[in-house]
Write a protein that holds these residues in place. Sequence first.
Motif, PDB file in Angstrom:
ATOM      1  N   LEU A 347       0.829  -1.192   0.000  1.00  0.00           N
ATOM      2  CA  LEU A 347       0.000   0.000   0.000  1.00  0.00           C
ATOM      3  C   LEU A 347       0.870   1.252   0.000  1.00  0.00           C
ATOM      4  CD1 LEU A 347      -2.753   1.408   0.213  1.00  0.00           C
ATOM      5  CD2 LEU A 347      -2.656   1.079   2.706  1.00  0.00           C
ATOM      6  N   ARG A 348       0.585   2.147  -0.925  1.00  0.00           N
ATOM      7  CA  ARG A 348       1.280   3.424  -1.029  1.00  0.00           C
ATOM      8  C   ARG A 348       0.250   4.548  -1.080  1.00  0.00           C
ATOM      9  NH1 ARG A 348       4.760   0.492   0.249  1.00  0.00           N
ATOM     10  NH2 ARG A 348       6.634  -0.120  -0.914  1.00  0.00           N
ATOM     11  N   VAL A 349       0.652   5.727  -0.611  1.00  0.00           N
ATOM     12  CA  VAL A 349      -0.211   6.912  -0.674  1.00  0.00           C
ATOM     13  C   VAL A 349       0.612   8.064  -1.225  1.00  0.00           C
ATOM     14  CG1 VAL A 349      -1.628   8.548   0.598  1.00  0.00           C
ATOM     15  CG2 VAL A 349      -1.618   6.139   1.266  1.00  0.00           C
ATOM     16  N   GLY A 350       0.149   8.670  -2.340  1.00  0.00           N
ATOM     17  CA  GLY A 350       0.841   9.769  -2.986  1.00  0.00           C
ATOM     18  C   GLY A 350       2.071   9.275  -3.734  1.00  0.00           C
ATOM     19  N   PRO A 351       2.852  10.162  -4.339  1.00  0.00           N
ATOM     20  CA  PRO A 351       2.645  11.621  -4.366  1.00  0.00           C
ATOM     21  C   PRO A 351       1.613  12.099  -5.395  1.00  0.00           C
ATOM     22  CG  PRO A 351       4.634  11.076  -5.554  1.00  0.00           C
ATOM     23  CD  PRO A 351       4.119   9.779  -4.988  1.00  0.00           C
ATOM     24  N   ARG A 352       1.138  11.192  -6.263  1.00  0.00           N
ATOM     25  CA  ARG A 352       0.150  11.617  -7.253  1.00  0.00           C
ATOM     26  C   ARG A 352      -1.146  12.020  -6.563  1.00  0.00           C
ATOM     27  NH1 ARG A 352      -1.788   7.951 -10.453  1.00  0.00           N
ATOM     28  NH2 ARG A 352      -1.102   6.175  -9.179  1.00  0.00           N
ATOM     29  N   SER A 353      -1.807  13.022  -7.147  1.00  0.00           N
ATOM     30  CA  SER A 353      -3.020  13.559  -6.541  1.00  0.00           C
ATOM     31  C   SER A 353      -4.161  13.551  -7.538  1.00  0.00           C
ATOM     32  CB  SER A 353      -2.778  14.995  -6.051  1.00  0.00           C
ATOM     33  OG  SER A 353      -3.977  15.597  -5.622  1.00  0.00           O
ATOM     34  N   ALA A 354      -5.377  13.440  -7.013  1.00  0.00           N
ATOM     35  CA  ALA A 354      -6.570  13.503  -7.853  1.00  0.00           C
ATOM     36  C   ALA A 354      -6.894  14.921  -8.263  1.00  0.00           C
ATOM     37  CB  ALA A 354      -7.764  12.894  -7.105  1.00  0.00           C
ATOM     38  N   GLY A 355      -6.270  15.916  -7.609  1.00  0.00           N
ATOM     39  CA  GLY A 355      -6.512  17.317  -7.949  1.00  0.00           C
ATOM     40  C   GLY A 355      -7.962  17.710  -7.734  1.00  0.00           C
ATOM     41  N   SER A 356      -8.385  18.743  -8.447  1.00  0.00           N
ATOM     42  CA  SER A 356      -9.786  19.187  -8.349  1.00  0.00           C
ATOM     43  C   SER A 356     -10.636  18.574  -9.442  1.00  0.00           C
ATOM     44  CB  SER A 356      -9.866  20.717  -8.435  1.00  0.00           C
ATOM     45  OG  SER A 356      -9.326  21.187  -9.659  1.00  0.00           O
ATOM     46  N   GLU A 357      -9.987  18.092 -10.496  1.00  0.00           N
ATOM     47  CA  GLU A 357     -10.688  17.443 -11.592  1.00  0.00           C
ATOM     48  C   GLU A 357      -9.922  16.187 -11.970  1.00  0.00           C
ATOM     49  OE1 GLU A 357     -10.954  20.295 -14.730  1.00  0.00           O
ATOM     50  OE2 GLU A 357     -12.203  21.692 -13.595  1.00  0.00           O
ATOM     51  N   PRO A 358     -10.409  14.955 -11.737  1.00  0.00           N
ATOM     52  CA  PRO A 358     -11.768  14.666 -11.256  1.00  0.00           C
ATOM     53  C   PRO A 358     -11.933  14.770  -9.743  1.00  0.00           C
ATOM     54  CG  PRO A 358     -10.605  12.623 -11.639  1.00  0.00           C
ATOM     55  CD  PRO A 358      -9.672  13.718 -12.081  1.00  0.00           C
ATOM     56  N   GLY A 359     -10.830  14.855  -9.008  1.00  0.00           N
ATOM     57  CA  GLY A 359     -10.935  14.928  -7.563  1.00  0.00           C
ATOM     58  C   GLY A 359     -11.101  13.559  -6.937  1.00  0.00           C
ATOM     59  N   PRO A 360     -11.249  13.506  -5.606  1.00  0.00           N
ATOM     60  CA  PRO A 360     -11.484  12.239  -4.911  1.00  0.00           C
ATOM     61  C   PRO A 360     -12.737  11.541  -5.430  1.00  0.00           C
ATOM     62  CG  PRO A 360     -10.930  13.977  -3.344  1.00  0.00           C
ATOM     63  CD  PRO A 360     -11.130  14.642  -4.662  1.00  0.00           C
ATOM     64  N   ALA A 361     -12.831  10.240  -5.171  1.00  0.00           N
ATOM     65  CA  ALA A 361     -13.987   9.465  -5.638  1.00  0.00           C
ATOM     66  C   ALA A 361     -15.294  10.048  -5.109  1.00  0.00           C
ATOM     67  CB  ALA A 361     -13.830   8.014  -5.208  1.00  0.00           C
ATOM     68  N   CYS A 362     -15.268  10.539  -3.857  1.00  0.00           N
ATOM     69  CA  CYS A 362     -16.487  11.058  -3.236  1.00  0.00           C
ATOM     70  C   CYS A 362     -16.999  12.334  -3.890  1.00  0.00           C
ATOM     71  CB  CYS A 362     -16.272  11.291  -1.743  1.00  0.00           C
ATOM     72  SG  CYS A 362     -14.931  12.447  -1.365  1.00  0.00           S
ATOM     73  N   TYR A 363     -16.194  12.989  -4.743  1.00  0.00           N
ATOM     74  CA  TYR A 363     -16.655  14.182  -5.443  1.00  0.00           C
ATOM     75  C   TYR A 363     -17.685  13.848  -6.513  1.00  0.00           C
ATOM     76  CZ  TYR A 363     -13.136  17.428  -3.507  1.00  0.00           C
ATOM     77  OH  TYR A 363     -12.385  18.238  -2.683  1.00  0.00           O
ATOM     78  N   ASP A 364     -17.715  12.586  -6.924  1.00  0.00           N
ATOM     79  CA  ASP A 364     -18.661  12.135  -7.960  1.00  0.00           C
ATOM     80  C   ASP A 364     -18.451  12.906  -9.263  1.00  0.00           C
ATOM     81  OD1 ASP A 364     -20.652  10.629  -9.111  1.00  0.00           O
ATOM     82  OD2 ASP A 364     -22.314  11.748  -8.219  1.00  0.00           O
ATOM     83  N   GLN A 365     -17.171  13.029  -9.640  1.00  0.00           N
ATOM     84  CA  GLN A 365     -16.834  13.692 -10.897  1.00  0.00           C
ATOM     85  C   GLN A 365     -16.087  12.758 -11.844  1.00  0.00           C
ATOM     86  OE1 GLN A 365     -16.315  18.330  -9.316  1.00  0.00           O
ATOM     87  NE2 GLN A 365     -14.503  17.077  -9.639  1.00  0.00           N
ATOM     88  N   GLY A 366     -16.267  11.450 -11.621  1.00  0.00           N
ATOM     89  CA  GLY A 366     -15.631  10.477 -12.494  1.00  0.00           C
ATOM     90  C   GLY A 366     -14.402   9.815 -11.924  1.00  0.00           C
ATOM     91  N   GLY A 367     -13.868  10.321 -10.806  1.00  0.00           N
ATOM     92  CA  GLY A 367     -12.705   9.692 -10.197  1.00  0.00           C
ATOM     93  C   GLY A 367     -13.090   8.407  -9.484  1.00  0.00           C
ATOM     94  N   ASP A 368     -12.316   7.348  -9.681  1.00  0.00           N
ATOM     95  CA  ASP A 368     -12.629   6.069  -9.036  1.00  0.00           C
ATOM     96  C   ASP A 368     -11.477   5.548  -8.186  1.00  0.00           C
ATOM     97  OD1 ASP A 368     -10.840   5.391 -10.989  1.00  0.00           O
ATOM     98  OD2 ASP A 368     -12.072   3.854 -11.928  1.00  0.00           O
ATOM     99  N   GLN A 369     -10.425   6.375  -8.022  1.00  0.00           N
ATOM    100  CA  GLN A 369      -9.300   5.978  -7.190  1.00  0.00           C
ATOM    101  C   GLN A 369      -9.465   6.582  -5.793  1.00  0.00           C
ATOM    102  OE1 GLN A 369      -6.706   3.912  -8.205  1.00  0.00           O
ATOM    103  NE2 GLN A 369      -8.034   3.634  -9.996  1.00  0.00           N
ATOM    104  N   PRO A 370      -9.239   5.791  -4.738  1.00  0.00           N
ATOM    105  CA  PRO A 370      -9.421   6.317  -3.370  1.00  0.00           C
ATOM    106  C   PRO A 370      -8.314   7.295  -2.993  1.00  0.00           C
ATOM    107  CG  PRO A 370      -8.529   4.104  -3.280  1.00  0.00           C
ATOM    108  CD  PRO A 370      -8.828   4.379  -4.739  1.00  0.00           C
ATOM    109  N   THR A 371      -8.678   8.323  -2.239  1.00  0.00           N
ATOM    110  CA  THR A 371      -7.730   9.332  -1.769  1.00  0.00           C
ATOM    111  C   THR A 371      -7.797   9.428  -0.248  1.00  0.00           C
ATOM    112  OG1 THR A 371      -9.325  11.136  -1.826  1.00  0.00           O
ATOM    113  CG2 THR A 371      -8.142  10.653  -3.886  1.00  0.00           C
ATOM    114  N   VAL A 372      -6.938  10.244   0.320  1.00  0.00           N
ATOM    115  CA  VAL A 372      -6.951  10.465   1.762  1.00  0.00           C
ATOM    116  C   VAL A 372      -8.279  11.078   2.185  1.00  0.00           C
ATOM    117  CG1 VAL A 372      -5.836  11.701   3.663  1.00  0.00           C
ATOM    118  CG2 VAL A 372      -4.443  10.675   1.851  1.00  0.00           C
TER     119      VAL A 372
END
Length: 705
Positions: A347-372
């Motif tokens: 398990l690794r976290v970062g350094p890549r980020s979901a940014g604001s687009e698509p953002g975290p999965a919970c933003y419901d903007q198409g992102g399907d990768q989990p974030t912090v």
Amino acid sequence: MSEGAGRSIAVAVDTGGTHTDIVLSRHGEIHTLKVPTTPADLSVGILRGVRKICEKGGISFGDVDRFFYASTFATNIIVEGRGSRVALITTKGFRDVLEIGRASRKPDVYDLNWRPPTPLVPRELRFEVQERIDHTGKVLTVLDEAKVRAVLERIRDLEVRHVAVCLLHAYANPEHEERIAAIAREIAPELSVSLASRVVPEFREYERASTTCVSALIAEPICSHLDTLSAALDASGLDGQKYIMRANGGLSTFERAADQPAAVTHSGVMGGIVAAASLAAHCGIANVISFDMGGTSTDVALIQNGQPSLTNRSTVGGHPVLIPTLEMVTIGAGGGSLAWLEQGHALRVGPRSAGSEPGPACYDQGGDQPTVTDANLFCGRLNGQYFLDGARALRESLSERAIQEKIADPLGLTAEAAALGMIAIAESHMVNAIRLISIERGMDPRDFTLVAFGGAGALHAVNMADQLNIGSVLIPPAPGNLSAMGSLFADVRHDLSRTLLGPLNADRVPEVKACVAQLIASAGAALRADGVPDEKAVFGVSADIRYKGQNHEINVPLTDTDLESDFSDLARRFHALHERIYGYCFDNRQVQIVNVRVCATGSLGGLALHKRPAARSPLPEPAQMRPVVIERSSRQVVPVYRYVELEPGHCVMGPAIVEYPDSTLFLPGKWQAKMDVYGNLLARRAAGTDATAQAAEQKEAHHVQ
């Protein structure tokens, strides 16, 4: 909060990778707001946010007297390679200085796969001219003007519009660089020419060339961006003076920033450091560690005796720049940091980020990768219905699905265990960053207060303090907007320097004195151009000093008395400072002066904090009771308070959650947070806990050793 004299209504903006923070300071009131960053055109998100906050404050654009701006825009240009196409003209024999660098294998001498950063200017766009000036400024070989004309014509034919000129020892005598600029104006007036002798008149050829190329590379996009933003604000009616935060933690006007583009690198992260120092000073706290966790990255800085550390050497995108910069450490850990599996099982976290687009999965903007952020939401530490004061609804079900499918199932874990693992790994990265700026520099973090801010800072700060045995954490009234607020605390600041390499003795006094007078005159003119009257100008003078043969120097204050003496007392202070830093000094070795520096600051009025009245009622009832995953993958029901309902004197006992309009504080067990008269929450370990006693014993043992 209230404004000082001279600043009535001001708007401050800080654009980050995920959100743009807006602060309105109006006649003693502070309004804050977060809006999504618009990466395609930052001006769109900025205008949208300023419009909203003006409506919130009941004012029009035309009522705003001053506009303050901080952004990662300049840094991102370098990191992402989006700058202008640049040619470099240098002294014959130095064409490859950008490629050779310091010829050192950093950061890991044992990494056989390590490769240096790609040079800012490709070899086919690096040109040599015949000339030579020595370090004293004496011309050894006259400039071959015929060769200069041929090179400039070649650059023009290649359709390159930006030229960096860095000749050997031009800091001592800029005659040849200035002549190249004059020839360029004559035969190719469309060329934009950056001269090293103007950008950074200091020695060290590689760093000076790199800084000049950075300046040339970002000049056009920076000017275009600031012009576009300024025009958009003017068109909306906001025609007040516009300032931008610079790497030194000070302000300058948009116009001045366009003349010195390299100085606005790191702009976006400096406001938080300035604000943390100012906030701590109001609270009577001298030593703090600022911890700024946003959506994309985390920045930490050490502040001793109320002063952030300043360095004259930093890097941007792996390239050195010789500009005064507040010292900090940045890592790729933020709320939007992506969790992923290395080789399917680690398990690794970062350094890549979901940014604001698509953002975290919970933003419901198409992102399907989990974030912090997804992990905190799933664990109940975030409220999906109160995120950004309810401006954006978060979908916990999408967070759970992303964590379950991408992390938990492949590892054979429950979703709760996977989420806790994600949080723990992110926090370990940030703890290591704090160790880097404290323990590895001989400082004990237990002697400091952690100031936590940024959209995600308060969620993780207390857990991190526990790991570092830091006894107190300060959370500002608007933690998610503190970086933007830093511009309101900052002064206009200009740092000027010049290399005067030679022995430190009485014979050098007239030369140094003349140099100081010239730098002060130039700095004073810069302050006046930025709207600072002469009576508010403050000048600090210092010198970089070293032993002959050393590669690095120490900055020592240079007093009026020094400039009227034989420099013997200055040398004595250098010896003492060298011994304090390195444990030894050489009384009989020749001492050299390297650079003379002038720091000029001027106040625009500043932002003063006012005290709030003490609580007249008991601690309010929790807004809700919520199940939260705290440890061992189990959920515990904890009280959730709203910050806006708390008053000075109220004390919250952990485990608990405090929800701000722009952030959230997670307070684990054995900690308590009390609101002070400025609206800060000061979290401390509860008296009598094992952690408190253990920390006290360890600290005592440390001081005994």
